[in-house]
Design a protein around this motif. Sequence first.
Motif, PDB file in Angstrom:
ATOM      1  N   THR A 199       0.847  -1.203   0.000  1.00  0.00           N
ATOM      2  CA  THR A 199       0.000   0.000   0.000  1.00  0.00           C
ATOM      3  C   THR A 199       0.878   1.248   0.000  1.00  0.00           C
ATOM      4  O   THR A 199       2.070   1.187   0.359  1.00  0.00           O
ATOM      5  CB  THR A 199      -0.877   0.039   1.261  1.00  0.00           C
ATOM      6  OG1 THR A 199      -0.001   0.035   2.396  1.00  0.00           O
ATOM      7  CG2 THR A 199      -1.804  -1.161   1.326  1.00  0.00           C
ATOM      8  N   ALA A 200       0.288   2.368  -0.373  1.00  0.00           N
ATOM      9  CA  ALA A 200       1.008   3.641  -0.329  1.00  0.00           C
ATOM     10  C   ALA A 200       1.450   3.928   1.108  1.00  0.00           C
ATOM     11  O   ALA A 200       2.557   4.417   1.353  1.00  0.00           O
ATOM     12  CB  ALA A 200       0.112   4.761  -0.864  1.00  0.00           C
ATOM     13  N   GLU A 201       0.595   3.588   2.064  1.00  0.00           N
ATOM     14  CA  GLU A 201       0.912   3.804   3.485  1.00  0.00           C
ATOM     15  C   GLU A 201       2.151   2.986   3.886  1.00  0.00           C
ATOM     16  O   GLU A 201       3.020   3.475   4.610  1.00  0.00           O
ATOM     17  CB  GLU A 201      -0.311   3.370   4.315  1.00  0.00           C
ATOM     18  CG  GLU A 201      -0.251   3.754   5.775  1.00  0.00           C
ATOM     19  CD  GLU A 201      -0.562   5.224   6.026  1.00  0.00           C
ATOM     20  OE1 GLU A 201      -0.587   6.017   5.051  1.00  0.00           O
ATOM     21  OE2 GLU A 201      -0.762   5.569   7.193  1.00  0.00           O
ATOM     22  N   SER A 202       2.238   1.781   3.359  1.00  0.00           N
ATOM     23  CA  SER A 202       3.369   0.942   3.677  1.00  0.00           C
ATOM     24  C   SER A 202       4.661   1.522   3.087  1.00  0.00           C
ATOM     25  O   SER A 202       5.729   1.466   3.711  1.00  0.00           O
ATOM     26  CB  SER A 202       3.099  -0.467   3.152  1.00  0.00           C
ATOM     27  OG  SER A 202       4.282  -1.218   3.175  1.00  0.00           O
ATOM     28  N   MET A 203       4.573   2.094   1.894  1.00  0.00           N
ATOM     29  CA  MET A 203       5.738   2.747   1.278  1.00  0.00           C
ATOM     30  C   MET A 203       6.207   3.933   2.115  1.00  0.00           C
ATOM     31  O   MET A 203       7.408   4.146   2.298  1.00  0.00           O
ATOM     32  CB  MET A 203       5.394   3.234  -0.135  1.00  0.00           C
ATOM     33  CG  MET A 203       5.407   2.127  -1.161  1.00  0.00           C
ATOM     34  SD  MET A 203       7.068   1.404  -1.283  1.00  0.00           S
ATOM     35  CE  MET A 203       6.878   0.348  -2.677  1.00  0.00           C
ATOM     36  N   LYS A 204       5.256   4.696   2.627  1.00  0.00           N
ATOM     37  CA  LYS A 204       5.615   5.844   3.487  1.00  0.00           C
ATOM     38  C   LYS A 204       6.264   5.346   4.776  1.00  0.00           C
ATOM     39  O   LYS A 204       7.217   5.940   5.272  1.00  0.00           O
ATOM     40  CB  LYS A 204       4.348   6.650   3.837  1.00  0.00           C
ATOM     41  CG  LYS A 204       3.864   7.530   2.707  1.00  0.00           C
ATOM     42  CD  LYS A 204       2.649   8.336   3.163  1.00  0.00           C
ATOM     43  CE  LYS A 204       1.837   8.777   1.955  1.00  0.00           C
ATOM     44  NZ  LYS A 204       0.408   8.947   2.263  1.00  0.00           N
ATOM     45  N   THR A 205       5.744   4.251   5.299  1.00  0.00           N
ATOM     46  CA  THR A 205       6.317   3.687   6.518  1.00  0.00           C
ATOM     47  C   THR A 205       7.737   3.197   6.240  1.00  0.00           C
ATOM     48  O   THR A 205       8.649   3.404   7.045  1.00  0.00           O
ATOM     49  CB  THR A 205       5.447   2.515   7.033  1.00  0.00           C
ATOM     50  OG1 THR A 205       4.079   2.929   7.043  1.00  0.00           O
ATOM     51  CG2 THR A 205       5.851   2.089   8.424  1.00  0.00           C
ATOM     52  N   TYR A 206       7.916   2.578   5.083  1.00  0.00           N
ATOM     53  CA  TYR A 206       9.235   2.071   4.685  1.00  0.00           C
ATOM     54  C   TYR A 206      10.265   3.195   4.718  1.00  0.00           C
ATOM     55  O   TYR A 206      11.378   3.047   5.240  1.00  0.00           O
ATOM     56  CB  TYR A 206       9.144   1.466   3.281  1.00  0.00           C
ATOM     57  CG  TYR A 206      10.292   0.538   2.943  1.00  0.00           C
ATOM     58  CD1 TYR A 206      10.207  -0.826   3.187  1.00  0.00           C
ATOM     59  CD2 TYR A 206      11.480   1.035   2.377  1.00  0.00           C
ATOM     60  CE1 TYR A 206      11.254  -1.677   2.870  1.00  0.00           C
ATOM     61  CE2 TYR A 206      12.529   0.196   2.073  1.00  0.00           C
ATOM     62  CZ  TYR A 206      12.414  -1.165   2.320  1.00  0.00           C
ATOM     63  OH  TYR A 206      13.451  -2.002   2.026  1.00  0.00           O
ATOM     64  N   LYS A 207       9.872   4.340   4.162  1.00  0.00           N
ATOM     65  CA  LYS A 207      10.780   5.495   4.140  1.00  0.00           C
ATOM     66  C   LYS A 207      11.108   5.951   5.567  1.00  0.00           C
ATOM     67  O   LYS A 207      12.268   6.228   5.881  1.00  0.00           O
ATOM     68  CB  LYS A 207      10.124   6.630   3.345  1.00  0.00           C
ATOM     69  CG  LYS A 207      10.968   7.875   3.200  1.00  0.00           C
ATOM     70  CD  LYS A 207      10.291   8.869   2.266  1.00  0.00           C
ATOM     71  CE  LYS A 207      11.155  10.095   2.029  1.00  0.00           C
ATOM     72  NZ  LYS A 207      11.379  10.872   3.258  1.00  0.00           N
ATOM     73  N   MET A 231       4.462   2.616  13.852  1.00  0.00           N
ATOM     74  CA  MET A 231       3.653   1.483  14.312  1.00  0.00           C
ATOM     75  C   MET A 231       2.177   1.747  14.065  1.00  0.00           C
ATOM     76  O   MET A 231       1.428   0.841  13.700  1.00  0.00           O
ATOM     77  CB  MET A 231       3.902   1.201  15.805  1.00  0.00           C
ATOM     78  CG  MET A 231       5.250   0.565  16.091  1.00  0.00           C
ATOM     79  SD  MET A 231       5.490  -1.041  15.284  1.00  0.00           S
ATOM     80  CE  MET A 231       4.477  -2.119  16.319  1.00  0.00           C
ATOM     81  N   GLU A 232       1.763   3.002  14.243  1.00  0.00           N
ATOM     82  CA  GLU A 232       0.355   3.335  13.965  1.00  0.00           C
ATOM     83  C   GLU A 232       0.067   3.206  12.474  1.00  0.00           C
ATOM     84  O   GLU A 232      -1.007   2.786  12.063  1.00  0.00           O
ATOM     85  CB  GLU A 232       0.027   4.747  14.462  1.00  0.00           C
ATOM     86  CG  GLU A 232      -0.238   4.771  15.961  1.00  0.00           C
ATOM     87  CD  GLU A 232      -0.182   6.160  16.577  1.00  0.00           C
ATOM     88  OE1 GLU A 232      -0.221   6.231  17.813  1.00  0.00           O
ATOM     89  OE2 GLU A 232      -0.084   7.165  15.823  1.00  0.00           O
ATOM     90  N   MET A 233       1.054   3.571  11.655  1.00  0.00           N
ATOM     91  CA  MET A 233       0.858   3.521  10.205  1.00  0.00           C
ATOM     92  C   MET A 233       0.785   2.082   9.687  1.00  0.00           C
ATOM     93  O   MET A 233      -0.072   1.757   8.879  1.00  0.00           O
ATOM     94  CB  MET A 233       1.988   4.272   9.490  1.00  0.00           C
ATOM     95  CG  MET A 233       1.881   5.798   9.648  1.00  0.00           C
ATOM     96  SD  MET A 233       3.401   6.656   9.170  1.00  0.00           S
ATOM     97  CE  MET A 233       3.409   6.461   7.392  1.00  0.00           C
ATOM     98  N   ASP A 234       1.703   1.218  10.146  1.00  0.00           N
ATOM     99  CA  ASP A 234       1.737  -0.138   9.573  1.00  0.00           C
ATOM    100  C   ASP A 234       2.306  -1.170  10.556  1.00  0.00           C
ATOM    101  O   ASP A 234       2.979  -2.109  10.144  1.00  0.00           O
ATOM    102  CB  ASP A 234       2.566  -0.135   8.279  1.00  0.00           C
ATOM    103  CG  ASP A 234       2.210  -1.325   7.380  1.00  0.00           C
ATOM    104  OD1 ASP A 234       1.078  -1.828   7.484  1.00  0.00           O
ATOM    105  OD2 ASP A 234       3.070  -1.745   6.589  1.00  0.00           O
ATOM    106  N   GLY A 235       2.009  -0.996  11.825  1.00  0.00           N
ATOM    107  CA  GLY A 235       2.524  -1.916  12.853  1.00  0.00           C
ATOM    108  C   GLY A 235       2.108  -3.358  12.611  1.00  0.00           C
ATOM    109  O   GLY A 235       2.833  -4.286  12.929  1.00  0.00           O
TER     110      GLY A 235
END
Length: 316
Positions: A199-207, A231-235
């Motif tokens: 997901t786009a959210e996961s990409m942002k978390t990756y960064k 953690m809130e984004m993709d914990g």
Amino acid sequence: MAQKISKEEAFQFLEKHTRFLLVGHIRPDGDDIGSICALHNALESMGKEADMVINDELPDRFNFIETTRLINRDIPEGRTYDAVVFTDLANRERAGEIHIPENVESLCIDHHVSNEGYTDYLYLRENYAATAELLAEMFFDHGLKLSRDTCNALYLALGTDSGFFKFSCTSSHTLLMASKLVEMGADPAFISNHLDVTTAESMKTYKRVLDTLHFAADGKIGIAYMDKQSMEMDGINSDYYVSIPRKVAGVEIAFLLKYQEENVTRVSLRSREYADVSQLAAHFGGGGHVRAAGCTISLPMEEAEAELVKEAEKIL
Ligand SMILES: [Mn+2]
């Protein structure tokens, strides 16, 4: 202490009972979800009843296994069981906050070297890459007919626990089980297509996680953080991010430190060639496998890191 039993005896346990409660672990991974679904379907094909319970949220990315829709968050009310089977749980605490009926015979099917022997019977193969590897072998031995969804569930489980047949736990037997599953209907491309998208959210978390990457012990230890916001984004997919420190050349031990609450840090540990991170995790009250383990430390992330590095340096 659990009585260790063989594959044959474990199958006899399944044959002689009729109403099963199947218990998976909190923070479920692909092996746990795939294994519990496959066992559920196999038992139904044997004419048994089985309820599945995983006392936690399920990561969305495994939804393509249709049987996951039958997984309960809590034990269904008004049901009685004559057997409880734990799949992929090294200890009882991993079952979460559920009240498992007592005085019911229990079996654990697992591949964790750190298994604490908390059930009546234990079928353990610590050299197997996944719990699904034990199950697939058992089902093949007895000629069970496995549905496409069951084959996909087992293949997903083998794949996720072995880094899709890249980690050192991958043996010729792991690949043989995968091969037989494909022969019976598992679809590797279908599974990869579901797992590879992000997901786009996961990409942002990756960064965000990538920005925290740093090293200790002359680059032999790689460390990354998932703070409260990450953690809130993709914990729920936190295990995925431990690949960031693990990927770097020269890193033998990777730590991903994850915010759990103020002064409590969860840690995922990985090693590449020789360091035994299950021992390292055990030092902090956790456990797991030689190359992949976890623990929880009652310290804020920076202090937890200092303690971990100090212990890790002893085995590098
Ligand atoms: Mn596993």
